[in-house]
Structures are given as C-alpha cells and as structure tokens.
Write an enzyme that holds these catalytic residues in place. Structure first.
Site, PDB file in Angstrom:
ATOM      1  N   GLU A  15       0.814  -1.210   0.000  1.00 11.97           N
ATOM      2  CA  GLU A  15       0.000   0.000   0.000  1.00 11.97           C
ATOM      3  C   GLU A  15       0.850   1.264   0.000  1.00 11.97           C
ATOM      4  O   GLU A  15       0.494   2.253  -0.641  1.00 11.97           O
ATOM      5  CB  GLU A  15      -0.920   0.009   1.232  1.00 11.97           C
ATOM      6  CG  GLU A  15      -1.976  -1.084   1.250  1.00 11.97           C
ATOM      7  CD  GLU A  15      -3.100  -0.821   0.267  1.00 11.97           C
ATOM      8  OE1 GLU A  15      -3.322   0.360  -0.094  1.00 11.97           O
ATOM      9  OE2 GLU A  15      -3.759  -1.793  -0.137  1.00 11.97           O
ATOM     10  N   ASP A  24      -6.968   7.507  -5.385  1.00 15.71           N
ATOM     11  CA  ASP A  24      -6.352   6.255  -5.814  1.00 15.71           C
ATOM     12  C   ASP A  24      -6.637   6.003  -7.294  1.00 15.71           C
ATOM     13  O   ASP A  24      -7.200   6.860  -7.987  1.00 15.71           O
ATOM     14  CB  ASP A  24      -6.808   5.093  -4.925  1.00 15.71           C
ATOM     15  CG  ASP A  24      -8.273   4.712  -5.134  1.00 15.71           C
ATOM     16  OD1 ASP A  24      -8.944   5.282  -6.026  1.00 15.71           O
ATOM     17  OD2 ASP A  24      -8.754   3.830  -4.396  1.00 15.71           O
TER      18      ASP A  24
END
Length: 215
Positions: A15, A24
């Site tokens: 991540e 994102d």
C-alpha cells in the site's frame, strides 16, 4: 485469527503510506495506508488537502487507522473461507481483500473452499486491473502458495493539494521495526500515585519527635 507481523509489513509495503488525502487509481479519496470512507471515519474527502504540517503525526494516524481497518477485513476473510488456513495463506487473502474488497465473490475463494489450493492460487491473477496491480497480485499469489513474504522498507509518498501522489521518490522510508512500533497500540499513561494522606496520629508523632530533637 489475525495477520502475522510479516503479513502486516507485506501489506503496508504494497500500500505504501501517504500522509495526506489522495485519489487512488479508481478516483476514490484515500488516506494513509489505503484508508477510505468505506472503512469508516474519517472520510479522506473531507480532510485538509496536501501535505500536513506535522508529517510524523500524520504517519502515526495512518498506522492507527490501518490497525483499526484491518479488523473488518480479517473478519471478512474468516467468514468467506470455510477451510483451515495456514498463517501465510491468511496473510495473502487479507492483503488481497484489503485491496479489492472481493473475497466473498472471488473465484479464488470458491476454489479454496472446494479444496483446490492450486486453482485458488492461480485465481489471484483474475484480479489484474489496472495493469500496475499485477506485481502485487503475483506477490500475494506467491505468498499464498509458497509462504514467500516480500521484504524491504515501507515507502512514504508525498501528495499535492489535488490529491496526486508523487511516486517518483519517497519522502521517507520506514523500516519494519519502525512500522511494527507504529502498529502497536499506544500504552496508556500510568497516572502518578498520590502519597497517602497522613493520619492525625502520625502528624502528632512527627510533631512531638521534632520538639524532642530541639530540646
């Protein structure tokens, strides 16, 4: 069942850490280590944009949310999977679910519950969009199949006020020990114990002793 320390570090490496809200690959406002509004408050879309004034504080908050968010994803995996799991298999499945949210409907889960671990491992790569996610799917597959954990530091990335992450160069790298320390719950401060009140008898004895010493 919970993720192992090695599993937590592997997931954090996948991540990365972004100490400000960012968009994102799907256009979802996200913060820290993959935290979105779907996991609960705070909603990254409402957080102050850009890099925070106190990066250390923001990193600590990112790990706090990561630790809190994980409980739901671990529980989802345990509900979806009906066969016993080795720790490395569980780590791989939680990492997959943390990224995709698809553990309940994935073919890998159906194959696993049917007892076909080979097909389950291969099915990790059914979830390969966008193309940039393929190395992560391969790493999760290899972890599930072979217990092979990725190694290395955990990158901390910069982000601008428009939510664009600068992946050209991390602003910091966290070691595994630093990350594990951040993942441990903060120890509550132990209040100082006040001195017990002195009884009138003790005060009288002390007073008389003082008088005797003076005579």
């Amino acid at each position: 069942m919970h993720m192992t320390d090695r599993g937590l570090l592997a997931l954090a490496r996948h991540e990365g850490v972004v100490p400000g809200p960012y968009l994102d690959s799907t256009g979802t406002w996200t913060f820290g280590i993959g935290h979105t509004a779907a996991a609960g408050p705070p909603d990254p879309a409402t957080m102050p944009r850009g890099m925070p004034a106190d990066i250390d504080l923001a990193i600590r908050e990112a790990f706090r949310l990561f630790r809190a968010d994980l409980a739901r994803f671990e529980a989802d995996v345990l509900r979806a999977v009906t066969v016993p799991l080795a720790p490395h298999e569980f780590d791989a499945l939680v990492s997959f679910h943390y990224n995709t949210g698809g553990i309940a409907r994935a073919a890998l889960t159906r194959n696993l519950n049917a007892g076909n671990r080979v097909a389950a491992a291969d099915a990790f790569l059914n979830w390969r969009k966008p193309a940039s996610i393929i190395p992560r799917r391969e790493a999760e597959r290899d972890l599930f199949r072979h217990g092979r954990y990725p190694t290395g530091t955990i990158p901390v990335w910069g982000v601008d006020a428009q939510g664009r992450v600068d992946f050209s160069r991390p602003i910091r790298r966290l070691t595994g020990d630093e990350a594990l320390e951040l993942l441990r719950p903060a120890k509550p401060a132990i209040p100082a114990t006040p001195d017990p009140p002195t009884s009138w008898h003790a005060r009288l004895v002390d007073f008389l002793s003082t008088l005797i010493r003076r005579t």
